[in-house]
Design a protein around this motif. Structure first.
Motif, short mmCIF file in Angstrom:
data_model
loop_
_atom_site.label_atom_id
_atom_site.label_comp_id
_atom_site.label_asym_id
_atom_site.label_seq_id
_atom_site.Cartn_x
_atom_site.Cartn_y
_atom_site.Cartn_z
N PRO A 257 0.84 -1.21 0.00
CA PRO A 257 0.00 0.00 0.00
C PRO A 257 0.88 1.26 0.00
CG PRO A 257 -0.87 -1.61 1.55
CD PRO A 257 0.44 -2.15 1.08
N ARG A 258 0.53 2.20 -0.83
CA ARG A 258 1.37 3.38 -1.01
C ARG A 258 1.13 4.38 0.13
NH1 ARG A 258 1.70 6.20 -6.85
NH2 ARG A 258 2.38 4.05 -7.29
N HIS A 259 2.26 4.97 0.61
CA HIS A 259 2.19 6.01 1.62
C HIS A 259 2.68 7.32 1.02
CE1 HIS A 259 1.42 2.97 4.69
NE2 HIS A 259 2.45 2.27 4.21
N GLU A 260 2.25 8.42 1.61
CA GLU A 260 2.63 9.72 1.09
C GLU A 260 4.14 9.93 1.25
OE1 GLU A 260 1.53 14.47 1.66
OE2 GLU A 260 0.59 12.92 2.91
N THR A 261 4.76 10.37 0.18
CA THR A 261 6.20 10.61 0.19
C THR A 261 6.50 11.94 0.86
OG1 THR A 261 6.40 9.40 -1.89
CG2 THR A 261 8.28 10.74 -1.24
N ARG A 262 7.48 11.95 1.74
CA ARG A 262 7.85 13.16 2.47
C ARG A 262 9.17 13.71 1.94
NH1 ARG A 262 4.57 13.59 6.90
NH2 ARG A 262 3.47 11.68 7.53
N GLY A 263 9.52 14.92 2.42
CA GLY A 263 10.79 15.52 2.04
C GLY A 263 10.73 16.19 0.68
N PRO A 264 11.91 16.56 0.16
CA PRO A 264 11.97 17.24 -1.14
C PRO A 264 11.33 16.43 -2.27
CG PRO A 264 14.08 17.35 -0.01
CD PRO A 264 13.24 16.42 0.77
N LEU A 265 11.52 15.10 -2.20
CA LEU A 265 10.92 14.26 -3.25
C LEU A 265 9.40 14.32 -3.21
CD1 LEU A 265 11.98 12.44 -5.48
CD2 LEU A 265 11.75 10.49 -3.94
N VAL B 101 7.64 16.89 -2.14
CA VAL B 101 7.26 18.20 -2.68
C VAL B 101 7.25 18.18 -4.20
CG1 VAL B 101 7.90 20.63 -2.80
CG2 VAL B 101 8.12 19.39 -0.64
N PHE B 102 8.30 17.55 -4.78
CA PHE B 102 8.37 17.46 -6.24
C PHE B 102 7.20 16.64 -6.79
CE2 PHE B 102 9.64 14.79 -9.85
CZ PHE B 102 9.86 15.77 -10.80
N PHE B 103 6.90 15.51 -6.16
CA PHE B 103 5.81 14.67 -6.65
C PHE B 103 4.47 15.39 -6.58
CE2 PHE B 103 8.16 10.46 -5.63
CZ PHE B 103 8.75 10.50 -6.88
N ARG B 104 4.23 16.12 -5.50
CA ARG B 104 2.95 16.84 -5.39
C ARG B 104 2.84 17.92 -6.45
NH1 ARG B 104 4.00 15.75 0.10
NH2 ARG B 104 5.17 17.69 0.38
N GLY B 105 3.92 18.65 -6.70
CA GLY B 105 3.90 19.66 -7.75
C GLY B 105 3.71 19.04 -9.12
N PHE B 106 4.39 17.93 -9.36
CA PHE B 106 4.24 17.24 -10.64
C PHE B 106 2.82 16.75 -10.84
CE2 PHE B 106 4.16 13.23 -12.97
CZ PHE B 106 4.71 13.62 -14.19
N ASN B 107 2.23 16.18 -9.78
CA ASN B 107 0.86 15.67 -9.89
C ASN B 107 -0.14 16.78 -10.17
OD1 ASN B 107 1.74 13.06 -9.42
ND2 ASN B 107 1.40 13.16 -7.22
N ARG B 108 0.05 17.94 -9.54
CA ARG B 108 -0.86 19.06 -9.82
C ARG B 108 -0.76 19.49 -11.28
NH1 ARG B 108 0.81 20.72 -4.58
NH2 ARG B 108 2.44 22.04 -5.49
#
Length: 359
Positions: free
Chosen positions: A224-232, A234-241
């Motif tokens: 099961p996937r968990h929310e990624t923390r740290g700089p990575l 932040v990058f993933f959330r920006g990329f997903n938006r």
């Protein structure tokens, strides 16, 4: 007495090595070089030899560049897959399909009489981006069911019930695109044969991987996937938006074109027309021109001109070549023309080798 050889303006004995039909040019050159090195041990002290023209250098350089591109393509595939799947475990599964597909292609090559050359390597470069598609479909389907609460094993079984058909269909469609290219007659078909079959075989092997290896790895590796923390994170959330905005625009445009079928057909015809015009304007040729690292020069004197007169012209040409930058060797043969393959007193021919590309 009927021919006079010279190397960089000095008298020389010339030896030409011709490749037999069906032989490997690089292996033939290596064997010839090995033989000359063995013979060099029996030369007089004031005698030496050089390879003034090696037509396989361009082939070796091309293979080296394609291998470099192969590595770069693999790195790009790793980055793209990781950015979209956003999980090391999920990324590992499609990437394992790459070496399996490539090794499978190498196993098929001897059965089909193929070799590792510029065409087959170029096919592998394109295949790297194709062989991960089926595995990605499987991983996405398994992760979707894991998010719904199923165990990795049950999620893998459920996902394969849904995507087995599409995976097989994708592989057959891709093979149907490339396999007919292998049956084009003539030398053109021979050139495209290895390229097309390489991609078709790699796609079929990747589909087999997606039906067997990928679901097994998904059951073992995915969690099961968990929310990624740290700089990575932040990058993933920006990329997903950003990706969701692009996807929303794409879906909006698709819904519009579905409702306005006339507009969609007109856009399709306009695109086809532009593609046709571009195809008419592009230059045509059998193979693209490339720097081979050497040039030829033919000398034609009046008929019945003596060999001494031809040699005098060679002296003048040697003086010109000597002052030209970028020329490494200029090998002349007075009394012979490669254009006609005839020994005559009024012809001469030059094999001019340029400095190395990296020099």
């Amino acid at each position: 007495y009927i021919r006079r050889g010279r190397l960089n303006g000095q008298p020389a004995a010339l030896i030409a090595v011709y490749q037999l039909p069906g032989s490997n040019a690089i292996n033939a050159m290596k064997a010839a070089t090995k033989l000359m090195e063995e013979m060099k041990g029996r030369f007089p002290a004031d005698l030496d030899y050089v390879t003034s023209l090696d037509t396989t250098l361009a082939v070796s350089a091309g293979i080296k560049e394609i291998v470099k591109t192969l590595v770069e393509a693999l790195i790009l595939v790793v980055i793209v897959v990781f950015v979209f799947l956003q999980s090391f475990r999920a990324t590992l599964i499609p990437l394992l399909a790459v070496p399996v597909a490539l090794v499978g292609c190498f196993m098929i090559f001897p059965l089909l009489g193929f070799s590792i050359n510029t065409l087959s390597l170029f096919g592998l470069v394109l295949a790297i981006g194709l062989v991960v598609d089926d595995a990605i479909v499987v991983v996405e389907a398994v992760e979707q069911h894991i998010e719904r609460g199923l165990s990795p094993r049950d999620a893998s079984l459920k996902a394969m019930e849904e995507v087995s058909g599409p995976v097989v269909a994708i592989a057959l469609i891709m093979a149907a695109v490339f396999i007919p290219t292998a049956f084009i007659p003539g030398i053109t078909g021979r050139m495209y044969q290895q390229f097309a079959v390489t991609i078709a075989v790699s796609v079929l092997i990747s589909a087999f991987n997606a039906l067997t290896l990928s679901p097994a790895l998904s059951a073992l590796l995915l969690r099961p996937r968990h929310e990624t923390r740290g700089p990575l994170g932040v990058f993933f959330r920006g990329f997903n938006r950003a990706f969701n905005r692009v996807m929303g625009g794409y879906l909006h445009g698709s819904r519009f074109l579905i409702r306005k079928a006339t507009v969609a057909v007109l856009l399709l015809l306009a695109g086809a027309g532009v593609a046709g015009l571009m195809g008419l304007r592009l230059p045509r040729g059998f193979v693209p021109e490339e720097d081979q690292g050497y040039v030829y020069a033919n000398v034609q004197l009046p008929l019945a001109a003596s060999l001494d007169r031809t040699a005098a012209v060679n002296d003048k040409l040697d003086a010109i070549f000597k002052t030209q930058p970028g020329i490494k060797y200029y090998t002349g043969v007075a009394g012979f023309s490669l254009l006609s393959l005839v020994t005559t007193t009024y012809n001469a021919f030059y094999f001019i080798t340029l400095e190395d590309w990296d020099a």
